[in-house]
Enzyme design. Structure first.
Site, PDB file in Angstrom:
ATOM      1  N   SER A  77       0.794  -1.224   0.000  1.00 34.16           N
ATOM      2  CA  SER A  77       0.000   0.000   0.000  1.00 34.16           C
ATOM      3  C   SER A  77       0.824   1.271   0.000  1.00 34.16           C
ATOM      4  O   SER A  77       0.421   2.282  -0.558  1.00 34.16           O
ATOM      5  CB  SER A  77      -0.945   0.012   1.212  1.00 34.16           C
ATOM      6  OG  SER A  77      -1.847  -1.073   1.145  1.00 34.16           O
ATOM      7  N   THR A  78       1.995   1.249   0.624  1.00 33.93           N
ATOM      8  CA  THR A  78       2.789   2.465   0.754  1.00 33.93           C
ATOM      9  C   THR A  78       4.235   2.223   0.356  1.00 33.93           C
ATOM     10  O   THR A  78       4.688   1.087   0.265  1.00 33.93           O
ATOM     11  CB  THR A  78       2.767   2.985   2.206  1.00 33.93           C
ATOM     12  OG1 THR A  78       3.481   2.054   3.044  1.00 33.93           O
ATOM     13  CG2 THR A  78       1.342   3.119   2.718  1.00 33.93           C
TER      14      THR A  78
END
Length: 210
Positions: free
Chosen positions: A10-11
């Site tokens: 996600s990041t």
């Protein structure tokens, strides 16, 4: 059989390649090799992700998409999940996940009988839908907890605001350049029209740093 592995985090702080060796070992255990890897750091709650879209575009009829878990592929709402399934179905692509044994049948060169194959496909489709729903629920629960935390921080005067999402803004800028409408971009990225308008003002600058 052409197997394409999809790895997502996600990041930027997370390692999207973390599961690569595990997927290679998994494919080897089933007598196959992974022919291509697609790695990106994007939210699973967004349907249009650069590497995922590239994978689908590159894929040929009957290819296999290998993922560590279904939530790596999608944390989508129902409408977007249905859209993704339709995109995969159009190319007859199969999803295989380490967490879903019923999906392993796609790695078998031969099926025992047409009847058993149909039964397993139906069971697998049901399990995929269930796991996708669980992944979405987990995403929504985490978002709710995050909002509650922000609300508490604001009440205590400790909230300093959120930094601009640079990657999402770059995606929006690219979609604007491609001629997509605000409504289309909203549907693809789950962002506000205000953000799109803001990016439109900065688009030349943003694309120059892409």
């Amino acid at each position: 059989m052409f197997i394409r592995a999809y790895l997502r985090a996600s990041t930027k702080e997370q390692d999207a390649k973390r599961a690569k060796s595990e997927l290679i070992a998994f494919a080897n255990d089933h007598g196959h090799k992974i022919a291509a890897f697609y790695v990106e750091n994007e939210s699973g709650a967004i349907l249009v992700r650069p590497k995922l879209m590239q994978l689908i575009e590159d894929a040929h009829k009957g290819d296999v998409i290998l993922v560590e878990q279904i939530d790596r592929l999608a944390r989508l709402n129902q409408a977007d999940w249905d859209t993704l399934k339709r995109m995969l179905s159009e190319k007859k692509l199969s999803i295989v996940s380490k967490e879903l044994p019923t999906s392993y049948m796609a790695l078998q060169p031969e099926r025992s009988t047409e009847f058993m194959s149909s039964v397993l496909q139906a069971i697998n489709a049901m399990m995929l839908d269930m796991l996708a729903a669980i992944a979405r629920k987990d995403y929504e629960d985490r978002r709710n907890r995050q909002m509650q935390g922000i609300a508490r921080a604001k009440a205590e005067g400790k909230y300093s605001g959120r930094r601009k999402d640079i990657e999402k803004r770059k995606i929006i800028a690219s979609l604007l350049k491609s001629g997509h409408s605000y409504s289309e971009i909203q549907g693809m990225t789950k962002c506000s029209r205000h953000l799109i308008a803001d990016v439109a003002k900065e688009r030349p600058k943003m694309l120059s740093t892409h």
